[in-house]
Scaffold this active site. Structure first.
Site, PDB file in Angstrom:
ATOM      1  N   ASP A 137       0.967  -1.102   0.158  1.00  0.00           N
ATOM      2  CA  ASP A 137      -0.027   0.023  -0.048  1.00  0.00           C
ATOM      3  C   ASP A 137       0.966   1.332   0.194  1.00  0.00           C
ATOM      4  OD1 ASP A 137      -2.405   1.440   0.449  1.00  0.00           O
ATOM      5  OD2 ASP A 137      -1.768   1.766   2.351  1.00  0.00           O
ATOM      6  N   ARG A 138       0.229   2.383  -0.456  1.00  0.00           N
ATOM      7  CA  ARG A 138       0.968   3.741  -0.465  1.00  0.00           C
ATOM      8  C   ARG A 138       1.087   4.362   0.754  1.00  0.00           C
ATOM      9  NH1 ARG A 138      -0.062   9.099  -2.006  1.00  0.00           N
ATOM     10  NH2 ARG A 138       1.694  10.037  -3.188  1.00  0.00           N
ATOM     11  N   ASP A 139      -0.066   5.310   0.899  1.00  0.00           N
ATOM     12  CA  ASP A 139      -0.233   6.080   2.041  1.00  0.00           C
ATOM     13  C   ASP A 139      -0.286   5.392   3.563  1.00  0.00           C
ATOM     14  OD1 ASP A 139      -0.558   8.800   0.469  1.00  0.00           O
ATOM     15  OD2 ASP A 139      -1.907   7.370  -0.508  1.00  0.00           O
ATOM     16  N   GLY A 149       4.076   8.952   5.001  1.00  0.00           N
ATOM     17  CA  GLY A 149       2.941   9.896   5.031  1.00  0.00           C
ATOM     18  C   GLY A 149       2.352   9.774   6.259  1.00  0.00           C
ATOM     19  N   ASN A 208      -5.342   2.243  -3.786  1.00  0.00           N
ATOM     20  CA  ASN A 208      -6.478   3.235  -3.796  1.00  0.00           C
ATOM     21  C   ASN A 208      -6.193   4.717  -3.981  1.00  0.00           C
ATOM     22  OD1 ASN A 208      -8.295   1.115  -3.536  1.00  0.00           O
ATOM     23  ND2 ASN A 208      -9.012   1.485  -1.679  1.00  0.00           N
ATOM     24  N   GLN A 209      -6.402   5.395  -5.170  1.00  0.00           N
ATOM     25  CA  GLN A 209      -6.068   6.840  -5.203  1.00  0.00           C
ATOM     26  C   GLN A 209      -7.295   7.585  -5.859  1.00  0.00           C
ATOM     27  OE1 GLN A 209      -3.669   8.125  -3.940  1.00  0.00           O
ATOM     28  NE2 GLN A 209      -2.640   6.436  -3.245  1.00  0.00           N
ATOM     29  N   ARG A 268     -11.146  -1.313  -6.323  1.00  0.00           N
ATOM     30  CA  ARG A 268     -11.117  -0.614  -5.299  1.00  0.00           C
ATOM     31  C   ARG A 268     -11.043  -1.413  -3.931  1.00  0.00           C
ATOM     32  NH1 ARG A 268     -10.757   4.478  -3.227  1.00  0.00           N
ATOM     33  NH2 ARG A 268     -11.405   4.937  -1.024  1.00  0.00           N
ATOM     34  N   LYS A 269      -9.990  -1.372  -3.107  1.00  0.00           N
ATOM     35  CA  LYS A 269      -9.842  -2.124  -1.994  1.00  0.00           C
ATOM     36  C   LYS A 269     -11.011  -1.816  -0.936  1.00  0.00           C
ATOM     37  CE  LYS A 269      -5.601  -0.571  -1.379  1.00  0.00           C
ATOM     38  NZ  LYS A 269      -4.295  -0.262  -0.808  1.00  0.00           N
ATOM     39  N   ASP A 328      -1.579  -0.506   5.863  1.00  0.00           N
ATOM     40  CA  ASP A 328      -1.919  -0.082   7.150  1.00  0.00           C
ATOM     41  C   ASP A 328      -3.648   0.081   7.320  1.00  0.00           C
ATOM     42  OD1 ASP A 328      -2.215   2.113   5.253  1.00  0.00           O
ATOM     43  OD2 ASP A 328      -2.415   3.440   6.913  1.00  0.00           O
TER      44      ASP A 328
END
Length: 186
Positions: free
Chosen positions: A16-18, A23, A58-59, A98-99, A124
């Protein structure tokens, strides 16, 4: 927590990103995400071991017109990802990617010949864990970002059905701890 579902090598790790890479628990625009310490080194360690590293994010800022997909993709590739799997849709649009939906994981499996039982999802958010559970992946929740809050919700019996069943195989302090766990198990 448990062990990997299969006693064989890990083919790929989905990150995952964020909140996982850096961040906070909020979505940040490309260029605003500051990686947590040693995250890039952990990504490179996975790749050096022959493990594919894919984004899994997801963005919704893309659907809102606040950002463009290409900027997210370029940023994630610059962090060392092999491929970017990104859902650009807003919550409630009914997409399959989308998760907590499994669309991104299934797409990656089809495109790369992966056995998802030999893959690990690190994130997270509990929706990362649910998508991984539904797809048959191994699951690691990091305490960074929203991770500690999500773990607390699980421990307080706030999840039901597949959300309750999606208990992580490991709870990591951060991404680096999660990657250490992957290496200990593969």
């Amino acid at each position: 927590m448990g062990v990997l579902l299969k006693d064989s090598s890990v083919q790929a790790v989905f990150l995952d990103r964020d909140g996982t890479l850096g961040g906070t628990d909020h979505v940040l625009l490309p260029g605003q995400l500051e990686l947590f310490p040693f995250v890039q080194e952990s990504i490179h360690r996975l790749k050096a071991a022959g493990i594919w590293v894919y984004s899994f994010t997801n963005q919704p800022l893309i659907a809102r017109g606040e950002a463009v997909r290409e900027d997210f993709e370029q940023e994630l590739l610059s962090f060392g990802f092999d491929k970017v799997y990104l859902c650009p849709h807003e919550h409630g649009e009914g997409c399959l990617c989308r998760k907590p939906a499994t669309g991104m994981l299934m797409q990656a499996a089809n495109e790369n010949g992966l056995d998802l039982k030999q893959c690990v999802v690190i994130g997270d958010r509990w929706k990362d864990m649910v998508a991984a559970y539904e797809a048959g992946c191994n699951r690691v929740l990091v305490k960074t970002g929203a991770g500690q809050r999500e773990w607390d919700k699980y421990q307080n019996d706030e999840f039901f059905g597949s959300w309750k069943a999606a208990v992580p195989h490991f709870i990591a302090e951060d991404l680096n701890d999660a990657v250490r766990w992957v290496f200990e198990r593969s």
